[in-house]
Design an enzyme around this catalytic site. Sequence first.
Site, PDB file in Angstrom:
ATOM      1  N   LYS A  66       0.875  -1.189   0.000  1.00 54.82           N
ATOM      2  CA  LYS A  66       0.000   0.000   0.000  1.00 54.82           C
ATOM      3  C   LYS A  66       0.899   1.221   0.000  1.00 54.82           C
ATOM      4  O   LYS A  66       2.036   1.167   0.483  1.00 54.82           O
ATOM      5  CB  LYS A  66      -0.869   0.017   1.259  1.00 54.82           C
ATOM      6  CG  LYS A  66      -2.099   0.883   1.143  1.00 54.82           C
ATOM      7  CD  LYS A  66      -3.247   0.117   0.539  1.00 54.82           C
ATOM      8  CE  LYS A  66      -4.440   0.992   0.268  1.00 54.82           C
ATOM      9  NZ  LYS A  66      -5.617   0.175  -0.118  1.00 54.82           N
ATOM     10  N   ASP A 118      -7.025   4.227  -4.513  1.00 52.01           N
ATOM     11  CA  ASP A 118      -7.679   4.103  -3.202  1.00 52.01           C
ATOM     12  C   ASP A 118      -8.284   5.487  -2.953  1.00 52.01           C
ATOM     13  O   ASP A 118      -8.512   6.241  -3.922  1.00 52.01           O
ATOM     14  CB  ASP A 118      -6.668   3.689  -2.112  1.00 52.01           C
ATOM     15  CG  ASP A 118      -7.338   3.229  -0.822  1.00 52.01           C
ATOM     16  OD1 ASP A 118      -7.801   2.090  -0.758  1.00 52.01           O
ATOM     17  OD2 ASP A 118      -7.413   4.027   0.136  1.00 52.01           O
TER      18      ASP A 118
HETATM   19  P1  NDP Z   1     -12.909   7.760  -2.915  1.00 54.85           P
HETATM   20  O1  NDP Z   1     -11.835   8.742  -2.756  1.00 54.85           O
HETATM   21  O2  NDP Z   1     -13.486   7.511  -4.258  1.00 54.85           O
HETATM   22  O3  NDP Z   1     -14.123   8.106  -1.942  1.00 54.85           O
HETATM   23  C1  NDP Z   1     -13.911   8.191  -0.571  1.00 54.85           C
HETATM   24  C2  NDP Z   1     -15.221   8.545   0.100  1.00 54.85           C
HETATM   25  O4  NDP Z   1     -15.072   8.394   1.496  1.00 54.85           O
HETATM   26  C3  NDP Z   1     -15.639   9.993  -0.138  1.00 54.85           C
HETATM   27  O5  NDP Z   1     -17.029  10.077  -0.089  1.00 54.85           O
HETATM   28  C4  NDP Z   1     -15.000  10.686   1.049  1.00 54.85           C
HETATM   29  O6  NDP Z   1     -15.599  11.915   1.405  1.00 54.85           O
HETATM   30  C5  NDP Z   1     -15.206   9.669   2.135  1.00 54.85           C
HETATM   31  N1  NDP Z   1     -14.166   9.824   3.150  1.00 54.85           N
HETATM   32  C6  NDP Z   1     -12.838   9.686   2.971  1.00 54.85           C
HETATM   33  N2  NDP Z   1     -12.174   9.934   4.106  1.00 54.85           N
HETATM   34  C7  NDP Z   1     -13.115  10.245   5.009  1.00 54.85           C
HETATM   35  C8  NDP Z   1     -13.063  10.594   6.365  1.00 54.85           C
HETATM   36  N3  NDP Z   1     -11.895  10.688   7.028  1.00 54.85           N
HETATM   37  N4  NDP Z   1     -14.239  10.843   7.007  1.00 54.85           N
HETATM   38  C9  NDP Z   1     -15.418  10.757   6.339  1.00 54.85           C
HETATM   39  N5  NDP Z   1     -15.531  10.436   5.037  1.00 54.85           N
HETATM   40  C10 NDP Z   1     -14.396  10.178   4.397  1.00 54.85           C
HETATM   41  O7  NDP Z   1     -12.335   6.385  -2.300  1.00 54.85           O
HETATM   42  P2  NDP Z   1     -12.827   4.888  -2.509  1.00 54.85           P
HETATM   43  O8  NDP Z   1     -14.277   4.846  -2.704  1.00 54.85           O
HETATM   44  O9  NDP Z   1     -11.944   4.262  -3.505  1.00 54.85           O
HETATM   45  O10 NDP Z   1     -12.441   4.250  -1.097  1.00 54.85           O
HETATM   46  C11 NDP Z   1     -13.372   4.150  -0.022  1.00 54.85           C
HETATM   47  C12 NDP Z   1     -12.944   3.053   0.921  1.00 54.85           C
HETATM   48  O11 NDP Z   1     -12.909   1.804   0.217  1.00 54.85           O
HETATM   49  C13 NDP Z   1     -11.549   3.202   1.532  1.00 54.85           C
HETATM   50  O12 NDP Z   1     -11.563   2.655   2.833  1.00 54.85           O
HETATM   51  C14 NDP Z   1     -10.690   2.337   0.635  1.00 54.85           C
HETATM   52  O13 NDP Z   1      -9.525   1.901   1.297  1.00 54.85           O
HETATM   53  C15 NDP Z   1     -11.635   1.178   0.385  1.00 54.85           C
HETATM   54  N6  NDP Z   1     -11.370   0.354  -0.771  1.00 54.85           N
HETATM   55  C16 NDP Z   1     -11.232   0.897  -2.010  1.00 54.85           C
HETATM   56  C17 NDP Z   1     -11.007   0.082  -3.109  1.00 54.85           C
HETATM   57  C18 NDP Z   1     -10.929   0.615  -4.488  1.00 54.85           C
HETATM   58  O14 NDP Z   1     -10.814  -0.186  -5.414  1.00 54.85           O
HETATM   59  N7  NDP Z   1     -11.016   1.919  -4.704  1.00 54.85           N
HETATM   60  C19 NDP Z   1     -10.845  -1.379  -2.949  1.00 54.85           C
HETATM   61  C20 NDP Z   1     -11.087  -1.860  -1.600  1.00 54.85           C
HETATM   62  C21 NDP Z   1     -11.315  -1.006  -0.576  1.00 54.85           C
HETATM   63  P3  NDP Z   1     -14.858  13.325   1.078  1.00 54.85           P
HETATM   64  O15 NDP Z   1     -15.022  13.479  -0.405  1.00 54.85           O
HETATM   65  O16 NDP Z   1     -15.571  14.321   1.877  1.00 54.85           O
HETATM   66  O17 NDP Z   1     -13.431  13.145   1.485  1.00 54.85           O
HETATM   67  O1  2IT Z   2      -7.900  -1.637  -0.716  1.00 55.41           O
HETATM   68  C1  2IT Z   2      -7.843  -2.147  -1.851  1.00 55.41           C
HETATM   69  O2  2IT Z   2      -8.007  -3.354  -2.032  1.00 55.41           O
HETATM   70  C2  2IT Z   2      -7.605  -1.252  -3.000  1.00 55.41           C
HETATM   71  N1  2IT Z   2      -7.501  -0.048  -2.804  1.00 55.41           N
HETATM   72  C3  2IT Z   2      -7.441  -1.816  -4.370  1.00 55.41           C
HETATM   73  C4  2IT Z   2      -6.053  -2.333  -4.580  1.00 55.41           C
HETATM   74  C5  2IT Z   2      -5.710  -2.751  -5.996  1.00 55.41           C
HETATM   75  O3  2IT Z   2      -4.516  -3.026  -6.190  1.00 55.41           O
HETATM   76  O4  2IT Z   2      -6.580  -2.834  -6.864  1.00 55.41           O
END
Ligand code: NDP
Ligand code: 2IT
Length: 446
Positions: free
Chosen positions: A127, A167
Amino acid sequence: MKYKTKEEFLDTVVDNYKDQKEFHQAVEEVVHSIWDTAVANPEYGKFNILDRIVVPDRTIIFRVPWMDDNNEVHVNLGYRIQFNSAIGPYKGGLRFHPSVDLGILKFLAFEQVLKNSLTGLNLGGGKGGSNFDPKGKSDKEIMNFCYAFMNELYRHIGRRTDIPAGDIGVGGREIGYMFGQYKKIRNAFTGVLTGKGTNWGGSVIRPEATGYGLVYFVVEMLKMRDDSLDGKIATVSGSGNVAQFACEKLIELGAKPVTLSDSGGFIYDPDGITQEKLEYVKELKGVRSARISDYAKKYNVEYFEGKRPWSIKCDIALPCATQNELNFDDAKELLENGCFVVAEGANMPSTTNAVRHFIDKKILYGPGKAANAGGVAISGIEMSQNSTRIPLKRDKVDGLLKEIMQRIHTTCVKYGSKDDFINYVDGANIGGFVRVADSMIDQGIV
Ligand code: NDP
Ligand code: 2IT
């Protein structure tokens, strides 16, 4: 076994990494699950797997200097944690968020090791990211930052070594800028990043994969109780990549998502978020600084400033924003209101006490490393398409995603069933751990 109790082992982790509280939290949860398995197999003791599995192969920290639109020079910290490569090259996302520090990235990388193992693919865990805040930055500033970040990261990654993805704060646009800079520096067009545009090596369904996969996992959980998504009310937190596509699949499969959130608060739409409304959210949130409160204004629904959506009555809760966004009180309130499925799109969104409550009350609780593994799984499928140079069609990739989520569910059932209850936390942790630990033993003391 060097340690007599798991507490003795966990104390060493806390002592060694004093300020890394999220990392302690992630390790503690895993060790509670795997302890009996680790003790039962003398090979794990002989090869000191416990001590070895909590230390990253390497941790890279670097300076990222960049210039804003007013010609002011800024410096952020850049990181890449290459945690474990026993079963494949390091794989895991990059997070750009002001809260990013070593403790957060180590927890994420550690979780990633076990998550990637669960996918059944050959992916090690890593990561990275930066404490850079993308909010309020112009497109040119984002580009400058991504270039500056890659100016150092490029020397540590490669398609056979370490393959980052997105992420929080890193989506298709950022992957594009970083890919461009990597290609420029290395003069090589390779699958070094995933989440690429489909014109230049990206896989179809990769943007959707985490959210879709999460809902496929929920479908499998519900089947265990002869139930389905049909007519279920779901609360969803976040409004970014994962939340959007989780909502989309919920709608498609007949459930009704009623909330979305961001760091400012949440919206509650009792009529349900429809595909049309979701298209608006996708467009709105295409701009990183946009606020979900605009949804409330546009569709005339309630907005709860500074609050999270767990007070809303629902059958299913899908936390899809960030770590520790659902605490013990939230867990209690959810269950008191009738919620009986919690599945994590985000990484470690539930606090330790919230998780204990879900397990004590025997609800269907799917921890992130199992439930959100669809994203990295399709990253793995993107890597294989880059190797063969043959892009797969949408149906094929979606079918693979379903198959992988079902397989992860089966692994959780295999390792987590006790009496008539499936403890998905134990199932995911043990299932993920055994494959990595056995591979480490096969490869000796490296
Ligand atoms: P994005 O940046 O697309 O969206 C993040 C969302 O979460 C936004 O709505 C953001 O709001 C909110 N957010 C972020 N930080 C905070 C905080 N400290 N408090 C409140 N709201 C918060 O990210 P993703 O959708 O990609 O990621 C979301 C989660 O999913 C994370 O935990 C990530 O690790 C996990 N994840 C992502 C994967 C991926 O493929 N993208 C895969 C597996 C897990 P704001 O805009 O106000 O910051
Ligand atoms: O938390 C996660 O699994 C991710 N942000 C996606 C990682 C990836 O390599 O696709």
